[in-house]
Design a protein around this motif. Structure first.
Motif, PDB file in Angstrom:
ATOM      1  N   SER A 309       0.812  -1.216   0.000  1.00 43.95           N
ATOM      2  CA  SER A 309       0.000   0.000   0.000  1.00 43.95           C
ATOM      3  C   SER A 309       0.844   1.264   0.000  1.00 43.95           C
ATOM      4  CB  SER A 309      -0.916   0.022   1.232  1.00 43.95           C
ATOM      5  OG  SER A 309      -0.145   0.215   2.423  1.00 43.95           O
ATOM      6  N   GLY A 310       2.123   1.137   0.371  1.00 44.38           N
ATOM      7  CA  GLY A 310       3.006   2.285   0.489  1.00 44.38           C
ATOM      8  C   GLY A 310       2.868   3.057   1.790  1.00 44.38           C
ATOM      9  N   ARG A 311       1.979   2.630   2.659  1.00 44.80           N
ATOM     10  CA  ARG A 311       1.714   3.379   3.888  1.00 44.80           C
ATOM     11  C   ARG A 311       2.656   3.013   5.031  1.00 44.80           C
ATOM     12  NH1 ARG A 311      -4.389   2.755   5.473  1.00 44.80           N
ATOM     13  NH2 ARG A 311      -3.696   4.302   7.015  1.00 44.80           N
ATOM     14  N   PHE A 312       3.316   1.847   4.946  1.00 46.07           N
ATOM     15  CA  PHE A 312       4.131   1.361   6.063  1.00 46.07           C
ATOM     16  C   PHE A 312       5.449   0.789   5.554  1.00 46.07           C
ATOM     17  CE2 PHE A 312      -0.412   0.340   6.774  1.00 46.07           C
ATOM     18  CZ  PHE A 312      -0.699   1.375   7.661  1.00 46.07           C
ATOM     19  N   LEU A 313       6.430   0.778   6.457  1.00 44.83           N
ATOM     20  CA  LEU A 313       7.738   0.194   6.182  1.00 44.83           C
ATOM     21  C   LEU A 313       8.106  -0.703   7.348  1.00 44.83           C
ATOM     22  CD1 LEU A 313      10.162   0.630   4.025  1.00 44.83           C
ATOM     23  CD2 LEU A 313      11.249   1.828   5.925  1.00 44.83           C
ATOM     24  N   TYR A 314       8.777  -1.826   7.038  1.00 43.11           N
ATOM     25  CA  TYR A 314       9.137  -2.803   8.063  1.00 43.11           C
ATOM     26  C   TYR A 314      10.628  -3.132   7.963  1.00 43.11           C
ATOM     27  CZ  TYR A 314       4.087  -3.382   8.176  1.00 43.11           C
ATOM     28  OH  TYR A 314       2.739  -3.142   8.280  1.00 43.11           O
ATOM     29  N   GLY A 315      11.284  -3.308   9.116  1.00 40.39           N
ATOM     30  CA  GLY A 315      12.688  -3.685   9.156  1.00 40.39           C
ATOM     31  C   GLY A 315      12.928  -4.673  10.282  1.00 40.39           C
ATOM     32  N   SER A 316      13.885  -5.602  10.097  1.00 42.44           N
ATOM     33  CA  SER A 316      14.127  -6.622  11.118  1.00 42.44           C
ATOM     34  C   SER A 316      15.367  -6.309  11.933  1.00 42.44           C
ATOM     35  CB  SER A 316      14.239  -8.012  10.483  1.00 42.44           C
ATOM     36  OG  SER A 316      15.330  -8.094   9.599  1.00 42.44           O
ATOM     37  N   ASN A 317      15.261  -6.549  13.242  1.00 45.15           N
ATOM     38  CA  ASN A 317      16.352  -6.396  14.201  1.00 45.15           C
ATOM     39  C   ASN A 317      16.809  -7.763  14.682  1.00 45.15           C
ATOM     40  OD1 ASN A 317      16.618  -3.456  14.663  1.00 45.15           O
ATOM     41  ND2 ASN A 317      14.512  -3.606  15.408  1.00 45.15           N
ATOM     42  N   ARG A 318      18.117  -8.021  14.615  1.00 42.20           N
ATOM     43  CA  ARG A 318      18.701  -9.252  15.127  1.00 42.20           C
ATOM     44  C   ARG A 318      19.489  -8.906  16.390  1.00 42.20           C
ATOM     45  NH1 ARG A 318      21.992 -11.286  10.034  1.00 42.20           N
ATOM     46  NH2 ARG A 318      22.598  -9.096  10.111  1.00 42.20           N
ATOM     47  N   GLY A 319      19.027  -9.414  17.501  1.00 40.27           N
ATOM     48  CA  GLY A 319      19.548  -9.044  18.816  1.00 40.27           C
ATOM     49  C   GLY A 319      18.362  -8.612  19.646  1.00 40.27           C
ATOM     50  N   HIS A 320      17.701  -7.539  19.219  1.00 44.76           N
ATOM     51  CA  HIS A 320      16.410  -7.178  19.792  1.00 44.76           C
ATOM     52  C   HIS A 320      15.350  -8.178  19.336  1.00 44.76           C
ATOM     53  CE1 HIS A 320      12.727  -4.580  20.310  1.00 44.76           C
ATOM     54  NE2 HIS A 320      13.327  -4.445  21.483  1.00 44.76           N
ATOM     55  N   ASN A 321      15.614  -8.843  18.198  1.00 42.69           N
ATOM     56  CA  ASN A 321      14.762  -9.901  17.652  1.00 42.69           C
ATOM     57  C   ASN A 321      13.321  -9.410  17.468  1.00 42.69           C
ATOM     58  OD1 ASN A 321      16.905 -11.766  17.530  1.00 42.69           O
ATOM     59  ND2 ASN A 321      16.631 -12.234  19.706  1.00 42.69           N
ATOM     60  N   SER A 322      13.206  -8.416  16.621  1.00 45.69           N
ATOM     61  CA  SER A 322      11.912  -7.779  16.426  1.00 45.69           C
ATOM     62  C   SER A 322      11.762  -7.276  14.997  1.00 45.69           C
ATOM     63  CB  SER A 322      11.755  -6.592  17.386  1.00 45.69           C
ATOM     64  OG  SER A 322      12.707  -5.571  17.068  1.00 45.69           O
ATOM     65  N   ILE A 323      10.518  -6.948  14.643  1.00 45.83           N
ATOM     66  CA  ILE A 323      10.222  -6.195  13.439  1.00 45.83           C
ATOM     67  C   ILE A 323       9.891  -4.771  13.856  1.00 45.83           C
ATOM     68  CG2 ILE A 323       8.738  -5.956  11.423  1.00 45.83           C
ATOM     69  CD1 ILE A 323      10.439  -8.453  11.317  1.00 45.83           C
ATOM     70  N   ALA A 324      10.639  -3.817  13.314  1.00 39.62           N
ATOM     71  CA  ALA A 324      10.343  -2.401  13.534  1.00 39.62           C
ATOM     72  C   ALA A 324       9.330  -1.958  12.492  1.00 39.62           C
ATOM     73  CB  ALA A 324      11.614  -1.569  13.430  1.00 39.62           C
ATOM     74  N   VAL A 325       8.257  -1.325  12.940  1.00 37.82           N
ATOM     75  CA  VAL A 325       7.191  -0.881  12.054  1.00 37.82           C
ATOM     76  C   VAL A 325       7.205   0.651  11.999  1.00 37.82           C
ATOM     77  CG1 VAL A 325       4.716  -0.973  11.559  1.00 37.82           C
ATOM     78  CG2 VAL A 325       5.822  -2.881  12.758  1.00 37.82           C
ATOM     79  N   PHE A 326       7.168   1.190  10.787  1.00 33.14           N
ATOM     80  CA  PHE A 326       7.159   2.634  10.581  1.00 33.14           C
ATOM     81  C   PHE A 326       5.968   3.025   9.709  1.00 33.14           C
ATOM     82  CE2 PHE A 326      11.591   1.329  10.958  1.00 33.14           C
ATOM     83  CZ  PHE A 326      12.095   2.205  11.905  1.00 33.14           C
ATOM     84  N   ALA A 327       5.412   4.202   9.983  1.00 31.41           N
ATOM     85  CA  ALA A 327       4.437   4.813   9.087  1.00 31.41           C
ATOM     86  C   ALA A 327       5.189   5.695   8.103  1.00 31.41           C
ATOM     87  CB  ALA A 327       3.430   5.642   9.877  1.00 31.41           C
ATOM     88  N   VAL A 328       4.760   5.685   6.836  1.00 32.98           N
ATOM     89  CA  VAL A 328       5.419   6.443   5.781  1.00 32.98           C
ATOM     90  C   VAL A 328       4.584   7.682   5.448  1.00 32.98           C
ATOM     91  CG1 VAL A 328       6.257   6.411   3.404  1.00 32.98           C
ATOM     92  CG2 VAL A 328       6.402   4.340   4.807  1.00 32.98           C
ATOM     93  N   ASP A 329       5.201   8.858   5.462  1.00 27.43           N
ATOM     94  CA  ASP A 329       4.551  10.075   4.996  1.00 27.43           C
ATOM     95  C   ASP A 329       4.489  10.025   3.475  1.00 27.43           C
ATOM     96  OD1 ASP A 329       4.269  12.827   3.980  1.00 27.43           O
ATOM     97  OD2 ASP A 329       4.448  13.437   6.075  1.00 27.43           O
ATOM     98  N   SER A 330       3.300   9.954   2.917  1.00 29.39           N
ATOM     99  CA  SER A 330       3.159   9.746   1.474  1.00 29.39           C
ATOM    100  C   SER A 330       3.646  10.932   0.655  1.00 29.39           C
ATOM    101  CB  SER A 330       1.693   9.456   1.127  1.00 29.39           C
ATOM    102  OG  SER A 330       0.864  10.546   1.514  1.00 29.39           O
ATOM    103  N   ASP A 331       3.700  12.107   1.250  1.00 30.20           N
ATOM    104  CA  ASP A 331       4.169  13.295   0.538  1.00 30.20           C
ATOM    105  C   ASP A 331       5.676  13.498   0.680  1.00 30.20           C
ATOM    106  OD1 ASP A 331       1.597  14.040  -0.349  1.00 30.20           O
ATOM    107  OD2 ASP A 331       1.172  14.946   1.609  1.00 30.20           O
TER     108      ASP A 331
END
Length: 403
Positions: A309-331
């Motif tokens: 959808s372009g509204r969100f971005l996801y990244g993986s952390n190794r150590g914290h062992n998590s998925i970081a979730v971000f909202a994307v400003d469409s403009d």
């Protein structure tokens, strides 16, 4: 590259899965063009093959496959699709008939060398039939992608610090390397950045450029790409720079085509760029941490993906062992943290969003499990579905749809 496995690997109890019935007519890939991804977001009734690349060892024998029903969220237990040596990263051909994997093969004198393997996908069983394997051009290929026309596979070699292109025949078989680019130089980290380490390769939405993230040089190299010739030529500008010591690893374009993002392994950050498509040029917008403010442990990052959808971005952390979730400003293309969600395992090396945009599969390399999350369409937040696949040393997840 975090290939070391934990000394005592715990096996996680396999959840109960209900297998759906699948009739294969046409294959669609999660690695298709932006237009294809946009079309699939609205399709929630599709059924998929899900392929898992692994590091082989005592338990894993190669590439595994499950069946996934996007309407119910149900996944079948994985079975072996093809034997191969360390087929860690995978890529699907745009025709959805072939799959490619980085691997190793024996060279002259019996010494292992980097390789790329081509397979034909059985539309009924999900099994993979070996077509051929060729040298990747470097000693240790770590990532690959197929161009949007399906004519060329481009490969990043971590140890060799190089990028190569391999033409593809109409029958899916690979030909010998048609273009080879050797990166040179170093950066500030005396351990990880003494030499170049190309870690990923991505095609631009218009297929005119290849972007290669080099962890060892803190650069995103940009190459002009010709699918017919299978060529890679340095662009002008030739690269985009990230912070010294950041260690850029994986890269993704925003579905809208105006922005791009790289996840930096060593500093646990994401750098957002504005993208000028005509010039193949990047202008830094923002660098933001992938970690919670109160985290004080050791961490490195791995994968990054934009939601269809372009509204969100996801990244993986190794150590914290998590998925970081971000909202994307469409403009603006900038990011705002939303949450950090445990992957319910260790060392999430890769994850993939299914083509409908409703689910995320997180592959935990060091705990031998792939965990399925549901994605909230309004907030981007993740919630575990309760489904967990047991796969030894999972590294990569790729979807192929069945109609």
């Amino acid at each position: 590259m975090f290939r070391a496995r934990a000394g005592s690997m715990r096996k996680l109890r396999r959840a109960t899965f209900v297998a759906g019935s699948f009739t294969a007519v046409l294959l669609l890939s999660a690695c298709g063009t932006i237009e294809e991804k946009a079309d699939t977001v609205e399709s929630n009734e599709k059924e998929y093959l899900v392929y898992f690349g692994t590091y082989t060892g005592e338990e894993s024998q190669g590439i595994y496959v499950s069946r996934f029903n996007a309407a119910t969220g149900e996944v079948t237990p994985p079975v072996l699709a093809a034997e191969a040596t360390d087929p860690n990263f995978l890529a699907v051909h745009p025709s959805r008939r072939f799959l490619y994997a980085v691997s190793r093969m024996q060279g002259q004198g019996g010494q292992p060398i980097g390789a790329v393997i081509s397979f034909a996908i059985d539309k009924v069983t999900g099994k993979l039939a070996l077509l051929n394997e060729v040298s990747s051009g470097g000693p240790d290929p770590t990532h690959l992608n197929v161009d949007h026309t399906g004519r060329v596979v481009v490969v990043a070699d971590y140890v060799g610090g190089s990028v190569s292109a391999l033409p593809v025949n109409e029958d899916g078989r690979l030909r010998e390397v048609s273009a080879f680019v050797q990166h040179t130089g170093s950066s500030v980290d005396p351990e990880r950045q003494k030499a170049p380490h190309a870690h990923s390769v991505n095609f631009s939405p218009d297929n005119r450029f290849v972007v290669a993230a080099d962890l060892g040089l803190d650069k995103l190299f940009v190459y002009r790409f010709d699918a017919e010739a299978g060529s890679l030529v340095a662009n002008d500008p030739a690269f985009a720079q990230v912070a010294p010591g950041a260690g850029p690893r994986h890269f993704t374009f925003h579905p809208g085509g105006k922005f791009a993002y790289v996840i930096n392994e060593q500093q646990s950050t994401v750098t957002a760029f504005a993208y000028a498509a005509e010039q193949g040029a990047f202008d830094e917008l923002q660098t933001i941490s992938t970690l919670p403010n109160d985290f004080a442990g050791t961490n490195s990052t791995a994968e990054i993906l934009a939601h269809p959808s372009g509204r969100f971005l996801y990244g993986s952390n190794r150590g914290h062992n998590s998925i970081a979730v971000f909202a994307v400003d469409s403009d603006k293309g900038t990011l705002t943290p939303v949450e950090h969600v445990s992957t319910q395992g260790e060392q999430p090396r890769n994850f993939q969003i299914d083509p409908t945009g409703r689910y995320l599969f997180a592959a935990n390399q060091n705990t031998d499990n792939v965990v399925v999350f549901r994605i909230d369409a309004e907030t981007g937040r993740l919630s575990p579905t309760g489904q967990m696949l047991e796969i030894d040393s999972p590294v990569c997840v790729r979807f192929v749809a069945l109609d």
